[in-house]
Design a protein around this motif. Sequence first.
Motif, mmCIF file in Angstrom:
data_model
loop_
_atom_site.group_PDB
_atom_site.id
_atom_site.type_symbol
_atom_site.label_atom_id
_atom_site.label_comp_id
_atom_site.label_asym_id
_atom_site.label_seq_id
_atom_site.Cartn_x
_atom_site.Cartn_y
_atom_site.Cartn_z
ATOM 1 N N UNK A 45 0.815 -1.213 0.000
ATOM 2 C CA UNK A 45 0.000 0.000 0.000
ATOM 3 C C UNK A 45 0.851 1.267 0.000
ATOM 4 N N UNK A 46 1.989 1.236 0.718
ATOM 5 C CA UNK A 46 2.863 2.419 0.763
ATOM 6 C C UNK A 46 3.487 2.681 -0.601
ATOM 7 N N UNK A 47 3.942 1.637 -1.270
ATOM 8 C CA UNK A 47 4.519 1.804 -2.601
ATOM 9 C C UNK A 47 3.467 2.300 -3.582
ATOM 10 N N UNK A 48 2.275 1.744 -3.468
ATOM 11 C CA UNK A 48 1.188 2.145 -4.345
ATOM 12 C C UNK A 48 0.844 3.619 -4.159
ATOM 13 N N UNK A 49 0.877 4.063 -2.909
ATOM 14 C CA UNK A 49 0.546 5.456 -2.607
ATOM 15 C C UNK A 49 1.648 6.412 -3.062
ATOM 16 N N UNK A 54 -1.168 1.619 -9.876
ATOM 17 C CA UNK A 54 -2.307 0.723 -9.726
ATOM 18 C C UNK A 54 -1.872 -0.569 -9.033
ATOM 19 N N UNK A 55 -2.838 -1.387 -8.670
ATOM 20 C CA UNK A 55 -2.514 -2.677 -8.064
ATOM 21 C C UNK A 55 -1.690 -3.536 -9.009
ATOM 22 N N UNK A 56 -2.038 -3.521 -10.287
ATOM 23 C CA UNK A 56 -1.309 -4.318 -11.274
ATOM 24 C C UNK A 56 0.136 -3.844 -11.417
ATOM 25 N N UNK A 57 0.336 -2.522 -11.486
ATOM 26 C CA UNK A 57 1.688 -1.976 -11.624
ATOM 27 C C UNK A 57 2.534 -2.276 -10.394
ATOM 28 N N UNK A 58 1.960 -2.148 -9.208
ATOM 29 C CA UNK A 58 2.714 -2.413 -7.976
ATOM 30 C C UNK A 58 3.085 -3.878 -7.851
ATOM 31 N N UNK A 59 2.213 -4.759 -8.283
ATOM 32 C CA UNK A 59 2.462 -6.197 -8.129
ATOM 33 C C UNK A 59 3.555 -6.716 -9.060
ATOM 34 N N UNK A 60 3.941 -5.916 -10.072
ATOM 35 C CA UNK A 60 5.059 -6.334 -10.924
ATOM 36 C C UNK A 60 6.370 -6.420 -10.138
ATOM 37 N N UNK A 61 6.502 -5.600 -9.098
ATOM 38 C CA UNK A 61 7.739 -5.597 -8.303
ATOM 39 C C UNK A 61 8.007 -6.957 -7.648
ATOM 40 N N UNK A 62 7.094 -7.513 -6.822
ATOM 41 C CA UNK A 62 7.369 -8.849 -6.262
ATOM 42 C C UNK A 62 7.377 -9.939 -7.313
ATOM 43 N N UNK A 63 6.629 -9.752 -8.408
ATOM 44 C CA UNK A 63 6.609 -10.763 -9.473
ATOM 45 C C UNK A 63 7.977 -10.896 -10.130
ATOM 46 N N UNK A 108 10.704 6.184 -9.377
ATOM 47 C CA UNK A 108 9.531 5.686 -10.096
ATOM 48 C C UNK A 108 9.401 4.189 -9.845
ATOM 49 N N UNK A 109 8.230 3.662 -10.134
ATOM 50 C CA UNK A 109 7.989 2.238 -9.946
ATOM 51 C C UNK A 109 8.834 1.418 -10.914
ATOM 52 N N UNK A 110 9.124 1.999 -12.095
ATOM 53 C CA UNK A 110 9.970 1.313 -13.073
ATOM 54 C C UNK A 110 11.383 1.101 -12.554
ATOM 55 N N UNK A 404 -1.679 -9.981 -13.246
ATOM 56 C CA UNK A 404 -3.019 -10.281 -13.736
ATOM 57 C C UNK A 404 -4.036 -10.184 -12.600
ATOM 58 N N UNK A 405 -3.642 -10.680 -11.419
ATOM 59 C CA UNK A 405 -4.528 -10.562 -10.253
ATOM 60 C C UNK A 405 -4.713 -9.098 -9.865
ATOM 61 N N UNK A 406 -3.646 -8.301 -9.940
ATOM 62 C CA UNK A 406 -3.755 -6.871 -9.657
ATOM 63 C C UNK A 406 -4.686 -6.171 -10.636
ATOM 64 N N UNK A 407 -4.615 -6.570 -11.902
ATOM 65 C CA UNK A 407 -5.515 -6.006 -12.905
ATOM 66 C C UNK A 407 -6.967 -6.366 -12.579
ATOM 67 N N UNK A 408 -7.172 -7.583 -12.088
ATOM 68 C CA UNK A 408 -8.513 -8.016 -11.688
ATOM 69 C C UNK A 408 -9.045 -7.150 -10.543
ATOM 70 N N UNK A 409 -8.175 -6.807 -9.593
ATOM 71 C CA UNK A 409 -8.577 -5.936 -8.480
ATOM 72 C C UNK A 409 -8.886 -4.528 -8.987
ATOM 73 N N UNK A 410 -8.076 -4.023 -9.908
ATOM 74 C CA UNK A 410 -8.307 -2.684 -10.452
ATOM 75 C C UNK A 410 -9.642 -2.604 -11.184
ATOM 76 N N UNK A 411 -10.010 -3.682 -11.877
ATOM 77 C CA UNK A 411 -11.255 -3.679 -12.654
ATOM 78 C C UNK A 411 -12.484 -3.863 -11.776
ATOM 79 N N UNK A 412 -12.352 -4.693 -10.727
ATOM 80 C CA UNK A 412 -13.520 -5.020 -9.889
ATOM 81 C C UNK A 412 -13.593 -4.212 -8.604
ATOM 82 N N UNK A 413 -12.422 -3.805 -8.090
ATOM 83 C CA UNK A 413 -12.388 -3.081 -6.830
ATOM 84 C C UNK A 413 -12.499 -3.961 -5.601
#
Length: 485
Positions: A45-49, A54-63, A108-110, A404-413
């Motif tokens: 959550x801190x990195x995302x903030x 987005x959730x999908x972009x943040x989840x690329x880091x541990x992936x 940056x997240x990149x 992909x799971x992060x993208x699912x969270x972004x789309x559904x909330x």
Amino acid sequence: MPQGETAPQASKLQDRGWAWMVLIAAVLLQGLTLGFPSCVGVFFKDLQSDFQATNSETSWFPSIMTAVLHAGGPLCSILVERFGCRTTVMLGGLLSGVGMVASSFSKSIGQLYLTAGFISGLGSCFSFQAGITVLGYYFVRRRALANALASTGVSIGLTLWPLISQYLLDEMGWRNTFLIFGGVLLNCCVCGAVMRPLPVKPAATSLKSSPSHSAEGINLSNGNTPHHEARQLQSRCATCFQTLQKYLAFDIFCKNKGYQIYTIGVAWMVMGFVLPLIYLVPYAILNGVEERKAAFLVSIIGFVNIFMRPMAGLLSGLKIFSGRRIYLFSVAVMFNGLSNLICAVSAEYSVLVVYCLVYSVSMSVIGALIFQVLMDVVEMDRFSSALGLFTILESITILIGPPLAGLLVDLTGHFSYVFYASSFFMVSAALFMGFSFCILVTRKKVTEPHKPTQENPFRGKYTEVPTEFGPEKNAPPAVVYVTSI
């Protein structure tokens, strides 16, 4: 560790004395490397903030970190052959530390993908896998015990990293915490320094450029240049093919149906397997759980693993499971997938604690069996190359699963959909592996009814000391790269 025949004095160091110091270093290495990705969810959550991601972009880091940790095996094996285990472990520790220190200055997240994701992930891969390899040199008679004890480091790291991460995050923020983590991961270099190489006899050298060979080269060069170039090209292609065969067993994948089914099944499975460890903490915090209590949930999983993994290993060693470990593994995967439904139904803290207890039991069985089953479906003389392709394919799905799971969270909330997705991947993989092996074994019995049972390709031919060294019983094993879940 240099290749060559083990010197007589090396056998005096095996299974005793300094070997136990090496084992302690291997335990610490596994805690520092494999256990580290478990704490990433604390910072989600801190990195995302901070990066407005987005959730999908943040989840690329541990992936990226986890995928590189698995996929770097072939490169690590090459480094071990060239420079030895000690140097490779220390190089990995240096990369891990530098990557985390650099990540604390990311704008940056990149940049975080490159520093903490790729560089630290690759360093962790080098340290962990070279540390496992060196155990094979220092332990012969007690190799199974040494590997079992070393694997407890993963569970210890899984227990401690989230708690330490949450405390440091509360006290000084994620940037200073990552800076401290860089210094902590540099201790991999200290562990590597302990892993001094065993004495080896110098390998027999051959004269690669004898006068006759030189003369032959001159004659070929002067007499038939196109033919000589064609031969050189053919030689290079053959060398390239042999290297691929050594580290990536495409031939086994095409010919061995059991290996093919298991590799595809596990690659599909890990798309869902890693999701709870990444999203459990942010899911709990979002539903009103205190941050420290949320981090403690991951520690519960690690603590249970400390005791359950050895018990799962002992259970799988019973005669009743001989040749049938794939079915025990499939049941554990199914159980793990279904347990995620507990978390998806309710986010009450008491329910999440029950979920962690149930999840950790099945996770322990999966972690204890995943490579033992691989030993059952391929011959041990090709295990190293089979493991290479296995981990490469595994790392690809680990890389794409969390985003992909992060993208699912972004789309559904709703974070609960992550756990439904995890259940889908795990249950479908379990059904695929279980039923496929049932069909395969049934066909085998029908087509070859008179063939002896011991020739069944799905029965393990595992030996503690690899057979490719011939009569030399104390010779070190082939360099292999091992990952763990």
